[in-house]
Each structure stands twice: as C-alpha cells, then as structure tokens.
Design an enzyme around this catalytic site. Sequence first.
Site, PDB file in Angstrom:
ATOM      1  N   MET A   1       0.849  -1.164   0.000  1.00  8.08           N
ATOM      2  CA  MET A   1       0.000   0.000   0.000  1.00  8.08           C
ATOM      3  C   MET A   1       0.905   1.241   0.000  1.00  8.08           C
ATOM      4  O   MET A   1       1.521   1.565   1.010  1.00  8.08           O
ATOM      5  CB  MET A   1      -0.904  -0.009   1.224  1.00  8.08           C
ATOM      6  CG  MET A   1      -1.589   1.300   1.464  1.00  8.08           C
ATOM      7  SD  MET A   1      -2.744   1.407   2.854  1.00  8.08           S
ATOM      8  CE  MET A   1      -2.103   0.360   4.099  1.00  8.08           C
ATOM      9  N   PRO A   2       0.993   1.948  -1.134  1.00  5.36           N
ATOM     10  CA  PRO A   2       1.790   3.171  -1.170  1.00  5.36           C
ATOM     11  C   PRO A   2       1.135   4.286  -0.358  1.00  5.36           C
ATOM     12  O   PRO A   2      -0.073   4.491  -0.409  1.00  5.36           O
ATOM     13  CB  PRO A   2       1.805   3.552  -2.656  1.00  5.36           C
ATOM     14  CG  PRO A   2       1.426   2.303  -3.387  1.00  5.36           C
ATOM     15  CD  PRO A   2       0.533   1.562  -2.458  1.00  5.36           C
ATOM     16  N   ILE A   3       1.966   4.996   0.401  1.00  6.06           N
ATOM     17  CA  ILE A   3       1.506   6.146   1.172  1.00  6.06           C
ATOM     18  C   ILE A   3       2.374   7.337   0.769  1.00  6.06           C
ATOM     19  O   ILE A   3       3.597   7.283   0.874  1.00  6.06           O
ATOM     20  CB  ILE A   3       1.629   5.899   2.688  1.00  6.06           C
ATOM     21  CG1 ILE A   3       0.797   4.699   3.096  1.00  6.06           C
ATOM     22  CG2 ILE A   3       1.202   7.148   3.462  1.00  6.06           C
ATOM     23  CD1 ILE A   3       1.010   4.246   4.534  1.00  6.06           C
ATOM     24  N   ARG A  40      -2.687   5.852  -0.558  1.00  7.95           N
ATOM     25  CA  ARG A  40      -3.052   6.806   0.482  1.00  7.95           C
ATOM     26  C   ARG A  40      -2.277   8.093   0.228  1.00  7.95           C
ATOM     27  O   ARG A  40      -1.060   8.054   0.007  1.00  7.95           O
ATOM     28  CB  ARG A  40      -2.707   6.297   1.880  1.00  7.95           C
ATOM     29  CG  ARG A  40      -3.285   4.923   2.220  1.00  7.95           C
ATOM     30  CD  ARG A  40      -4.809   4.962   2.264  1.00  7.95           C
ATOM     31  NE  ARG A  40      -5.368   3.722   2.753  1.00  7.95           N
ATOM     32  CZ  ARG A  40      -5.879   2.774   1.983  1.00  7.95           C
ATOM     33  NH1 ARG A  40      -5.869   2.902   0.655  1.00  7.95           N
ATOM     34  NH2 ARG A  40      -6.422   1.686   2.501  1.00  7.95           N
TER      35      ARG A  40
END
Length: 64
Positions: A1-3, A40
């Site tokens: 999940m890239p933030i 995100r």
Amino acid sequence: MPIVEVHMLAGRTVEQKREFAKRVTQLVCETLDSKPEKVRVILTDMPHDSYAIGGVLVSDAAKS
C-alpha cells in the site's frame, strides 16, 4: 500500500487539494503498478508561522 505524505504551506483551496490528490494517485498507480484504492495521500497544511527557511519564519519573510 503506497503512502504519499505531502507537507505544504497553508493556503490551497479544497479544489486544488482534491486535484492534487487525484493526480498523485494516478501517478503512483502508473509508476508503481498499484490500484487506486490502495494508494493513500496525506496532505498536511502548515501555518506560515510554523515553517522557516534559512532561519526565518515564512510569516516574517512575507512581511519584508
């Protein structure tokens, strides 16, 4: 999940932030092969008196 976390001086409109988040999400999806629902984007507005450049608060620099 890239933030992706972005700190910026306060003053942008909600419309600008909305477009920015949309484009950043698109870029992350294209470059990292991620799905949009996994990305995100955290936007943090900083007051001009909470950020300094060269030891001078941005709020003070604006006055000169």
